[in-house]
Design a protein around this motif. Sequence first.
Motif, PDB file in Angstrom:
ATOM      1  N   ALA A   8       0.998 -16.767 -26.671  1.00 51.28           N
ATOM      2  CA  ALA A   8       0.887 -16.880 -25.220  1.00 51.28           C
ATOM      3  C   ALA A   8       1.819 -17.976 -24.736  1.00 51.28           C
ATOM      4  O   ALA A   8       2.095 -18.940 -25.444  1.00 51.28           O
ATOM      5  CB  ALA A   8      -0.553 -17.210 -24.843  1.00 51.28           C
ATOM      6  N   LEU A   9       2.306 -17.808 -23.512  1.00 49.63           N
ATOM      7  CA  LEU A   9       3.152 -18.806 -22.873  1.00 49.63           C
ATOM      8  C   LEU A   9       2.423 -19.273 -21.629  1.00 49.63           C
ATOM      9  O   LEU A   9       2.006 -18.454 -20.807  1.00 49.63           O
ATOM     10  CB  LEU A   9       4.498 -18.166 -22.499  1.00 49.63           C
ATOM     11  N   GLY A  10       2.233 -20.584 -21.512  1.00 49.22           N
ATOM     12  CA  GLY A  10       1.588 -21.156 -20.330  1.00 49.22           C
ATOM     13  C   GLY A  10       2.631 -21.564 -19.310  1.00 49.22           C
ATOM     14  O   GLY A  10       3.652 -22.153 -19.680  1.00 49.22           O
ATOM     15  N   LEU A  11       2.376 -21.243 -18.046  1.00 57.56           N
ATOM     16  CA  LEU A  11       3.323 -21.574 -16.981  1.00 57.56           C
ATOM     17  C   LEU A  11       2.622 -22.326 -15.854  1.00 57.56           C
ATOM     18  O   LEU A  11       1.585 -21.898 -15.359  1.00 57.56           O
ATOM     19  CB  LEU A  11       3.958 -20.303 -16.414  1.00 57.56           C
ATOM     20  N   ASP A  12       3.222 -23.442 -15.465  1.00 63.53           N
ATOM     21  CA  ASP A  12       2.785 -24.193 -14.285  1.00 63.53           C
ATOM     22  C   ASP A  12       3.886 -23.990 -13.253  1.00 63.53           C
ATOM     23  O   ASP A  12       4.916 -24.653 -13.304  1.00 63.53           O
ATOM     24  CB  ASP A  12       2.600 -25.673 -14.628  1.00 63.53           C
ATOM     25  N   ILE A  13       3.673 -23.025 -12.357  1.00 61.17           N
ATOM     26  CA  ILE A  13       4.718 -22.628 -11.411  1.00 61.17           C
ATOM     27  C   ILE A  13       4.595 -23.445 -10.131  1.00 61.17           C
ATOM     28  O   ILE A  13       3.598 -23.353  -9.420  1.00 61.17           O
ATOM     29  CB  ILE A  13       4.623 -21.123 -11.085  1.00 61.17           C
ATOM     30  N   GLY A  14       5.597 -24.258  -9.878  1.00 58.81           N
ATOM     31  CA  GLY A  14       5.639 -25.061  -8.658  1.00 58.81           C
ATOM     32  C   GLY A  14       6.796 -24.614  -7.783  1.00 58.81           C
ATOM     33  O   GLY A  14       7.522 -23.677  -8.124  1.00 58.81           O
ATOM     34  N   GLN A  15       6.963 -25.297  -6.669  1.00 52.30           N
ATOM     35  CA  GLN A  15       8.041 -24.908  -5.755  1.00 52.30           C
ATOM     36  C   GLN A  15       9.412 -25.321  -6.282  1.00 52.30           C
ATOM     37  O   GLN A  15      10.400 -24.663  -6.013  1.00 52.30           O
ATOM     38  CB  GLN A  15       7.784 -25.502  -4.373  1.00 52.30           C
ATOM     39  N   LYS A  16       9.480 -26.422  -7.046  1.00 50.13           N
ATOM     40  CA  LYS A  16      10.758 -26.922  -7.537  1.00 50.13           C
ATOM     41  C   LYS A  16      10.964 -26.694  -9.025  1.00 50.13           C
ATOM     42  O   LYS A  16      12.092 -26.600  -9.493  1.00 50.13           O
ATOM     43  CB  LYS A  16      10.885 -28.422  -7.256  1.00 50.13           C
ATOM     44  N   ARG A  17       9.849 -26.640  -9.774  1.00 51.27           N
ATOM     45  CA  ARG A  17       9.944 -26.567 -11.232  1.00 51.27           C
ATOM     46  C   ARG A  17       8.873 -25.640 -11.799  1.00 51.27           C
ATOM     47  O   ARG A  17       7.852 -25.408 -11.170  1.00 51.27           O
ATOM     48  CB  ARG A  17       9.736 -27.965 -11.853  1.00 51.27           C
ATOM     49  N   ILE A  18       9.129 -25.160 -13.033  1.00 48.83           N
ATOM     50  CA  ILE A  18       8.130 -24.408 -13.796  1.00 48.83           C
ATOM     51  C   ILE A  18       7.936 -25.145 -15.113  1.00 48.83           C
ATOM     52  O   ILE A  18       8.877 -25.277 -15.904  1.00 48.83           O
ATOM     53  CB  ILE A  18       8.604 -22.967 -14.114  1.00 48.83           C
ATOM     54  N   GLY A  27      -3.478 -19.620 -31.972  1.00 47.73           N
ATOM     55  CA  GLY A  27      -4.036 -19.691 -30.619  1.00 47.73           C
ATOM     56  C   GLY A  27      -5.050 -20.800 -30.462  1.00 47.73           C
ATOM     57  O   GLY A  27      -6.007 -20.663 -29.701  1.00 47.73           O
ATOM     58  N   LEU A  28      -4.820 -21.909 -31.144  1.00 49.46           N
ATOM     59  CA  LEU A  28      -5.754 -23.027 -31.049  1.00 49.46           C
ATOM     60  C   LEU A  28      -5.203 -24.202 -30.254  1.00 49.46           C
ATOM     61  O   LEU A  28      -5.950 -24.897 -29.584  1.00 49.46           O
ATOM     62  CB  LEU A  28      -6.134 -23.521 -32.455  1.00 49.46           C
ATOM     63  N   LEU A  29      -3.897 -24.434 -30.352  1.00 46.90           N
ATOM     64  CA  LEU A  29      -3.328 -25.648 -29.777  1.00 46.90           C
ATOM     65  C   LEU A  29      -2.113 -25.340 -28.899  1.00 46.90           C
ATOM     66  O   LEU A  29      -1.158 -24.709 -29.351  1.00 46.90           O
ATOM     67  CB  LEU A  29      -2.913 -26.593 -30.909  1.00 46.90           C
ATOM     68  N   ALA A  30      -2.168 -25.811 -27.656  1.00 45.28           N
ATOM     69  CA  ALA A  30      -1.049 -25.642 -26.722  1.00 45.28           C
ATOM     70  C   ALA A  30      -0.198 -26.911 -26.718  1.00 45.28           C
ATOM     71  O   ALA A  30      -0.732 -28.013 -26.791  1.00 45.28           O
ATOM     72  CB  ALA A  30      -1.580 -25.375 -25.320  1.00 45.28           C
ATOM     73  N   THR A  31       1.119 -26.721 -26.654  1.00 46.29           N
ATOM     74  CA  THR A  31       2.027 -27.869 -26.592  1.00 46.29           C
ATOM     75  C   THR A  31       3.080 -27.638 -25.512  1.00 46.29           C
ATOM     76  O   THR A  31       3.540 -26.506 -25.318  1.00 46.29           O
ATOM     77  CB  THR A  31       2.754 -28.093 -27.941  1.00 46.29           C
ATOM     78  N   PRO A  32       3.473 -28.721 -24.817  1.00 44.34           N
ATOM     79  CA  PRO A  32       4.528 -28.595 -23.808  1.00 44.34           C
ATOM     80  C   PRO A  32       5.846 -28.206 -24.476  1.00 44.34           C
ATOM     81  O   PRO A  32       6.152 -28.692 -25.572  1.00 44.34           O
ATOM     82  CB  PRO A  32       4.640 -30.009 -23.222  1.00 44.34           C
ATOM     83  N   VAL A  97      -5.355 -18.933 -14.743  1.00 41.91           N
ATOM     84  CA  VAL A  97      -6.305 -19.987 -15.075  1.00 41.91           C
ATOM     85  C   VAL A  97      -6.351 -20.942 -13.882  1.00 41.91           C
ATOM     86  O   VAL A  97      -5.309 -21.255 -13.304  1.00 41.91           O
ATOM     87  CB  VAL A  97      -5.847 -20.761 -16.343  1.00 41.91           C
ATOM     88  N   ASP A  98      -7.543 -21.387 -13.529  1.00 45.30           N
ATOM     89  CA  ASP A  98      -7.698 -22.369 -12.455  1.00 45.30           C
ATOM     90  C   ASP A  98      -6.988 -23.649 -12.894  1.00 45.30           C
ATOM     91  O   ASP A  98      -7.336 -24.247 -13.912  1.00 45.30           O
ATOM     92  CB  ASP A  98      -9.189 -22.629 -12.229  1.00 45.30           C
ATOM     93  N   GLU A  99      -5.989 -24.051 -12.133  1.00 40.64           N
ATOM     94  CA  GLU A  99      -5.203 -25.215 -12.552  1.00 40.64           C
ATOM     95  C   GLU A  99      -5.544 -26.470 -11.763  1.00 40.64           C
ATOM     96  O   GLU A  99      -4.823 -27.469 -11.837  1.00 40.64           O
ATOM     97  CB  GLU A  99      -3.704 -24.917 -12.442  1.00 40.64           C
ATOM     98  N   ARG A 100      -6.638 -26.447 -11.017  1.00 38.97           N
ATOM     99  CA  ARG A 100      -6.986 -27.647 -10.247  1.00 38.97           C
ATOM    100  C   ARG A 100      -7.048 -28.870 -11.163  1.00 38.97           C
ATOM    101  O   ARG A 100      -7.620 -28.817 -12.240  1.00 38.97           O
ATOM    102  CB  ARG A 100      -8.334 -27.478  -9.546  1.00 38.97           C
ATOM    103  N   ALA A 129       1.388 -27.398 -17.893  1.00 42.79           N
ATOM    104  CA  ALA A 129       1.417 -26.033 -18.443  1.00 42.79           C
ATOM    105  C   ALA A 129       0.631 -25.980 -19.753  1.00 42.79           C
ATOM    106  O   ALA A 129      -0.084 -25.014 -20.025  1.00 42.79           O
ATOM    107  CB  ALA A 129       2.862 -25.571 -18.661  1.00 42.79           C
ATOM    108  N   ALA A 130       0.760 -27.030 -20.562  1.00 35.28           N
ATOM    109  CA  ALA A 130       0.017 -27.087 -21.827  1.00 35.28           C
ATOM    110  C   ALA A 130      -1.493 -27.154 -21.561  1.00 35.28           C
ATOM    111  O   ALA A 130      -2.280 -26.513 -22.258  1.00 35.28           O
ATOM    112  CB  ALA A 130       0.473 -28.286 -22.668  1.00 35.28           C
ATOM    113  N   LEU A 131      -1.895 -27.911 -20.547  1.00 38.41           N
ATOM    114  CA  LEU A 131      -3.324 -27.997 -20.196  1.00 38.41           C
ATOM    115  C   LEU A 131      -3.850 -26.643 -19.717  1.00 38.41           C
ATOM    116  O   LEU A 131      -4.956 -26.234 -20.065  1.00 38.41           O
ATOM    117  CB  LEU A 131      -3.541 -29.061 -19.120  1.00 38.41           C
ATOM    118  N   ILE A 132      -3.040 -25.946 -18.916  1.00 41.47           N
ATOM    119  CA  ILE A 132      -3.412 -24.615 -18.415  1.00 41.47           C
ATOM    120  C   ILE A 132      -3.612 -23.659 -19.594  1.00 41.47           C
ATOM    121  O   ILE A 132      -4.616 -22.969 -19.691  1.00 41.47           O
ATOM    122  CB  ILE A 132      -2.319 -24.084 -17.447  1.00 41.47           C
TER     123      ILE A 132
END
Length: 143
Positions: A8-18, A27-32, A97-100, A129-132
């Motif tokens: 899986a690829l996690g994405l934090d999509i913002g207006q200026k950056r992803i 599927g246990l550990l996410a890393t930036p 995923v809720d990214e609040r 993105a890693a947290l998401i």
Amino acid sequence: MGGSLISALGLDIGQKRIGVAGCDRLGLLATPLTTIYHESFDKDVEMLKPIVVEREVSILIVGLPYLMDGQLGTQAQQVQKYSDRLQQTLQLPVEYVDERCTSLEAKEILVSRKRSPSRNKGLIDAQAAALILQRWLDDRVFP
């Protein structure tokens, strides 16, 4: 051998950056991984495609910025539109995923590691993105 491998690829999509994050094959550990600076949709895809191919990504996990009252605001709707385009272009399913509060958590993590988030907002995005992605992975392992 039981258990399926996840890519899986996690994405934090913002207006200026992803912010982009990946996970281990179990599927246990996410890393930036990296941060993509928006120029155009086509450029973003051009930057994402090699990551998707190299990591054999099978699903995109996108942070959805709900409002604090749980509603979807303008930003969340823009993220959904963008994600729909990514889904069609990359031919990959998308889950949200809720990214609040992930950006706040990401800043705290970087500060605890003696990294300066104020000087490198891209680091925050990749960490968010890693947290998401980690939230999604944890929900699969510990529902």
